[in-house]
Design an enzyme around this catalytic site. Structure first.
Site, PDB file in Angstrom:
ATOM      1  N   GLU A   1      30.712  55.521  49.944  1.00  0.00           N
ATOM      2  CA  GLU A   1      30.583  56.957  49.992  1.00  0.00           C
ATOM      3  C   GLU A   1      29.267  57.283  51.063  1.00  0.00           C
ATOM      4  OE1 GLU A   1      31.550  56.356  45.471  1.00  0.00           O
ATOM      5  OE2 GLU A   1      31.118  55.221  47.248  1.00  0.00           O
TER       6      GLU A   1
ATOM      7  N   THR B   1      43.365  16.043  38.206  1.00  0.00           N
ATOM      8  CA  THR B   1      43.501  16.385  39.561  1.00  0.00           C
ATOM      9  C   THR B   1      42.390  15.781  40.448  1.00  0.00           C
ATOM     10  OG1 THR B   1      44.822  18.520  39.169  1.00  0.00           O
ATOM     11  CG2 THR B   1      43.737  18.303  41.326  1.00  0.00           C
TER      12      THR B   1
ATOM     13  N   VAL C   1      46.295  21.522  33.112  1.00  0.00           N
ATOM     14  CA  VAL C   1      45.238  22.741  33.135  1.00  0.00           C
ATOM     15  C   VAL C   1      46.163  23.960  33.042  1.00  0.00           C
ATOM     16  CG1 VAL C   1      43.722  23.658  34.093  1.00  0.00           C
ATOM     17  CG2 VAL C   1      43.460  21.407  34.166  1.00  0.00           C
TER      18      VAL C   1
ATOM     19  N   SER D   1      51.177  13.947  47.404  1.00  0.00           N
ATOM     20  CA  SER D   1      51.481  15.504  47.515  1.00  0.00           C
ATOM     21  C   SER D   1      51.088  16.131  48.885  1.00  0.00           C
ATOM     22  CB  SER D   1      50.601  16.150  46.287  1.00  0.00           C
ATOM     23  OG  SER D   1      49.296  15.900  46.516  1.00  0.00           O
TER      24      SER D   1
ATOM     25  N   GLY E   1      45.540  20.521  37.574  1.00  0.00           N
ATOM     26  CA  GLY E   1      47.133  20.141  37.669  1.00  0.00           C
ATOM     27  C   GLY E   1      47.826  20.724  36.549  1.00  0.00           C
TER      28      GLY E   1
END
Length: 368
Positions: free
Chosen positions: A53, A197, A302, A169, A299
Site C-alpha cells: 500500500e 535419500t 518420508v 534416478s 524419499g
C-alpha cells in the site's frame, strides 16, 4: 471481467512478483485507481520493507486523494516491522478500499477494515478471494496453525517409480521439468529429505537456475540415528543457507558436536513409536523459526510418513512417459500402503500441465 476484478487481478499479479522473498510476511500487491485510471501500483518486496500500500500510495502521489485502492489482503492496522498501512491510507485521503480477503493474522483479522470504515473509508471484501487465498496459502497455514505449509514433490515414471532397481534416478524427467522443480525450490523457506535419500543421492539441496541466482531454502535432513556421514554435501559449510539436522536422543553427543562444528543446526526432537523424528514436533519447531513453507522431496518413506500423518497440504508430481518396472524399484510413496481404495489419499483442485515431454500434476489432499 468487470473493472473491479480487473484491478484486483492486477494486484495479485504484482504480489506474485515477490514469490519466495517476503516470508514470514504475506505476498501483497496494491493498485490505486482514480477516475477509472491506474495512478499508482506497488507490492511488498521483502519482510521489513514498506508494504504494498505504501509503495502504491507513493507512486500515486497527490492523485491518491479520493481514489480507490485494490489490495489482495486486508491492510494492517498494527505496528510491526513497519507502521500500520491503515493510517497511511487514511492520511492519503483514499476514499474506497477493495480487499480480496481479510488477514487471518489475529493481530489484524477485520481490525484493519474496521479502522478504515471508522475513518469514513468504504470497504469491499471478497473479489478474487479464492485466488488470493491460493497465492498466500503458505502464509495462511503458518499464521493459523503455527507450522509451515507442506508441499510434497516428486518425479516419477509412468508406473510410479522414482528410481531403477539399482538406484539410478538421474534423470527420470526432462530438463524443463527439473527447471520447474528448482523454480519451486526458490519459492520455499525450507527443503526436506530423509536419511535414505541423503545416503543414496548425496544431494546438495540448493537452487540451481541457468538464467538467474535463485533463492536457496534452508536444508532440513531427517536423520533420527545419525546415519548421514559428516562428508555429505548438504553439510558443506560453504553452501548458501543453513542446514538443520532433525534428530532424536539416539544421536550421540560426539556426532552432534562434529555437526555443529560444520555449522549445522542440530535439533533434537521427540521420537514417534517407530523411533523416527516426530513430524508434528518438527513442523512446530520450524514454525517457531519463521519457516512458513516446507518442500518435502523424499524419499518414499518420508513422503509416506507425512501423508499418513495428514501433514501434506499440497502435492506437486512430475510424471515422465517411461516405464521402469521391477518389484525392487522404489516407488514415490513407500510403506505398506492402503488396504482399500476408500483409504487412498485423493487430491482435489487438481491442475494438469504439459511440461515438454513430461506432465506436472498439482493438487491438494482432500481433508476428512
Amino acid at each position: 471481467m468487470d473493472m473491479h476484478e480487473q484491478h484486483m487481478r492486477r494486484a495479485l499479479e504484482l504480489a506474485a512478483q515477490a514469490r519466495g522473498r517476503t516470508s514470514p510476511n504475506p505476498l501483497v500487491g496494491a493498485v490505486v485507481v482514480r477516475g477509472g485510471r491506474v495512478v499508482g501500483e506497488g507490492y511488498h518486496h521483502q519482510a521489513g520493507t514498506p508494504h504494498a500500500e505504501v509503495h502504491a500510495l507513493h507512486a500515486a502521489g497527490d492523485q491518491a486523494g479520493g481514489a480507490t485502492l485494490y489490495v489482495n489482503l486486508e491492510p494492517c492496522s498494527h505496528h510491526g516491522r513497519t507502521p500500520p498501512c491503515t493510517e497511511a491510507l487514511i492520511a492519503a485521503g483514499i476514499a474506497e478500499v477493495h480487499m480480496a480477503m481479510l488477514d487471518p493474522n489475529p493481530r489484524v483479522n477485520g481490525q484493519g477494515r474496521a479502522r478504515l470504515e471508522e475513518a469514513g473509508i468504504q470497504t469491499i471484501v471478497g473479489e478474487c478471494e479464492a485466488a488470493a487465498r491460493e497465492l498466500n496459502e503458505a502464509f495462511v497455514t503458518y499464521i493459523t496453525a503455527g507450522r509451515p505449509f507442506v508441499v510434497a514433490k516428486f518425479a516419477a515414471s509412468l508406473d510410479g517409480k522414482i528410481a531403477t532397481r539399482t538406484g539410478e534416478s538421474r534423470w527420470i524427467t526432462g530438463e524443463a521439468a527439473r527447471r520447474q522443480g528448482h523454480d519451486l525450490r526458490a519459492t520455499m523457506d525450507a527443503i526436506l529429505v530423509g536419511a535414505g535419500t541423503a545416503l543414496a543421492d548425496d544431494p546438495l539441496l540448493t537452487t540451481r537456475l541457468p538464467d538467474r541466482e535463485g533463492r536457496h531454502p534452508r536444508r532440513v535432513l531427517l536423520d533420527s540415528r545419525g546415519r548421514v556421514p559428516l562428508t555429505a554435501r548438504a553439510f558443506d559449510p560453504a553452501l548458501p543457507a543453513q542446514t538443520l539436522l532433525a534428530t532424536t536422543a539416539a544421536l550421540s553427543a560426539e556426532r552432534q558436536a562434529a555437526l555443529e562444528g560444520r555449522g549445522v543446526e542440530v535439533l533434537r526432537l521427540p521420537a514417534d513409536a517407530a523411533g523416527r523424528v516426530d513430524l508434528p514436533a518438527l513442523l512446530a519447531a520450524l514454525g517457531r523459526r519463521e519457516v512458513t513453507s516446507l518442500l518435502v522431496e523424499g524419499g518414499g518413506t518420508v513422503l509416506e510418513s507425512f501423508l499418513q500423518a495428514g501433514l501434506v497440504d499440497k502435492v506437486v508430481a512430475f510424471v515422465a512417459p517411461l516405464l521402469i518396472g521391477g518389484r525392487d524399484a522404489p516407488g514415490a510413496v513407500a510403506g505398506a500402503g492402503v488396504a482399500r481404495l476408500a483409504e487412498a489419499v485423493r487430491l482435489e483442485r487438481v491442475q494438469v500441465e504439459r511440461v515438454e515431454e513430461d506432465i506436472r500434476i498439482t493438487g491438494y489432499p482432500r481433508r476428512p
